[in-house]
Design an enzyme around this catalytic site. Structure first.
Site, mmCIF file in Angstrom:
data_model
loop_
_atom_site.group_PDB
_atom_site.id
_atom_site.type_symbol
_atom_site.label_atom_id
_atom_site.label_comp_id
_atom_site.label_asym_id
_atom_site.label_seq_id
_atom_site.Cartn_x
_atom_site.Cartn_y
_atom_site.Cartn_z
ATOM 1 N N HIS A 40 0.940 -1.605 -0.118
ATOM 2 C CA HIS A 40 0.017 0.091 0.044
ATOM 3 C C HIS A 40 1.139 1.032 -0.027
ATOM 4 C CE1 HIS A 40 -3.112 2.794 1.068
ATOM 5 N NE2 HIS A 40 -2.374 3.318 1.912
ATOM 6 N N ASP A 46 -10.895 2.512 7.322
ATOM 7 C CA ASP A 46 -10.881 3.772 7.739
ATOM 8 C C ASP A 46 -10.932 5.329 6.957
ATOM 9 O OD1 ASP A 46 -9.647 5.578 9.423
ATOM 10 O OD2 ASP A 46 -7.786 4.985 8.502
HETATM 11 MN MN MN Z 1 -5.513 4.202 7.296
#
Ligand code: MN
Length: 436
Positions: free
Chosen positions: A146, A245
């Site tokens: 990521h 998130d």
């Molecule tokens: Mn995050």
């Protein structure tokens, strides 16, 4: 603290709650995750419960039976409260003791069956709340895939910054906007600035994204000024959930320099209702190693145990549907699958790093793992990565396309663990819908 299997992990164990014995059940007797709940639509007090099959064992009701005395009864009474912080603060010995007794009382042929029958509530009749008072929330950035994918969008020639391989990068988030699965969220408004614009503009976020993360609950904390050594880090961890998130990428791009994420991150986060305990996850621990070509962890982030069993194979999946898809009866589209086992940093390293400067963790504190992406295109944990920064729209069943989320879109995350020598366990879902 070595994390060793015990009788509660035996894959042959069966429960007198028949639904727990189905092979694909998320909540077999080997799992026993905790949540805080009450009967849907009632005015009852919220209280702790464990999942077994398609039922919740109401721990307030069990405590009221006064079947036990001493520490076990004290633990049950702690679980009867509307937040699990006190139980979490009791420590790993008490957590283990209660898990062992719950496993024994829910086993087939347990002498407790008759007494406990009245303590079950069907899961389709409950509503959840955030299971503890989350004092502080810290979001990490532990997937190197990521970090590299995102870095490449901003810095094609230098995607990974030099600190990444030396410290578990994180920032302090906001706990007040963490909500339990099933909620709606309002699209955030804020300032954005296009690269070629002279001035920022104000309006609704146009690049609303999800982040596929693992959530980590701290059980016991540490005194201010006293670090938690990595050898003891695991004994402070109560358990795990799956965590979305939510992120506003356009707000983030404008505001993040020089102090990092702020309004792009603090408007909403979604947890799955159940906390799968550290102990339930023991069969899914794996060795952790660092590529010999990369910097090896410095001493305070390295231990024999972390190398032997620091990684956790929690499988993660994100899917979405749109209002039109739901109206047409189309199933959610899977967008990515990854595993926490590929994380560049382990939970023990996160705990050790967080406290190495003397920062105090407290019972109920929460970590996000950071978006978990794998190496392949079908293992990406955010739309930012999946659509290459919004340049390559994805196609959905029914013919719609997306670069980022639109109103009415629903994001569904789930997690589970499987291994040849263990019973499959699930985490349940973290899902939420962008309000129309
Ligand atoms: Mn995050």
């Amino acid at each position: 603290m070595m994390l060793e299997r015990n009788e509660t992990h035996d894959p042959a164990l069966k429960s007198w709650v028949d639904s727990a014995n189905q092979p694909d059940c998320d909540f077999p007797i080997q799992n026993l995750p905790f949540a805080v709940l009450r009967r849907k639509g009632s005015n009852e007090s919220f209280r702790g419960a464990v999942a077994i099959g398609d039922q919740a064992l109401d721990l307030a009701a069990v405590a009221a039976l006064e079947l036990y005395d001493g520490e076990l009864q004290h633990s049950l009474e702690a679980c009867a409260q509307p937040a699990l912080n006190h139980f979490m603060s009791l420590g790993a010995e008490r957590w283990h003791e209660l898990r062992l007794e719950l496993s024994r009382m829910l086993r087939k042929d347990s002498p407790r069956q008759a007494a406990l029958g009245g303590c079950l509530i069907p899961l389709d009749q409950v509503e959840y709340r955030v299971p503890c008072r989350i004092g502080d929330y810290t979001d990490f950035y532990t997937s190197i895939h990521h970090a590299t994918n995102v870095g490449r969008l901003f810095r094609p020639d230098n995607p990974l910054l030099p600190n990444y391989q030396w410290i578990p990068i994180g920032y302090h988030g906001r706990s007040s906007s963490i909500e339990v699965s099933g909620h709606e969220l309002r699209r955030p408004w804020g300032q954005t600035k296009a690269p070629d614009a002279e001035q920022p503009s104000f309006g609704p976020c146009k690049r609303l994204d999800y982040e596929l993360e693992v959530g980590i609950y701290i059980g016991t904390g540490n005194a201010l000024g006293e670090a938690i050594p990595i050898e003891q880090a695991e004994s402070h961890v109560f358990g795990y959930c799956v965590f979305n998130d939510w992120s506003a990428r356009d707000l983030q791009a404008w505001e993040y320099v020089p102090l990092g994420p702020f309004l792009a991150k603090n408007f909403a986060s979604t947890i799955s209702p159940w906390i799968v305990t550290q102990e339930a996850l023991i069969p899914f621990r794996r060795p952790w190693s660092r590529d010999p070509a990369d910097p090896q962890p410095v001493d305070y982030l390295d231990s024999e145990q972390n190398r032997a069993q620091g990684a956790l194979d929690i499988r993660l999946e994100v899917a979405m549907d749109t209002r039109a898809m739901r109206e047409q009866g189309l199933a959610p589209q899977r967008l990515g699958r990854s595993s926490f086992v590929d994380s560049y940093w382990t939970t023990a390293q996160m705990v050790a790093h967080h406290t190495v400067n003397g920062c105090n963790l407290q019972p109920g504190d929460f970590f996000g793992s950071g978006t978990q992406s794998g190496a392949s295109d079908d293992a990406l944990g955010s739309l930012l990565e999946l659509t290459r920064g919004g340049k390559q729209p994805i196609e959905l069943p029914g013919g719609e396309t997306r670069t980022f989320l639109e109103d009415g879109d629903r994001v569904i995350m789930r997690a589970w663990c499987e291994a040849e020598d263990a019973r499959h366990i699930g985490f349940g879902n973290a899902e939420a819908t962008v309000r129309d």
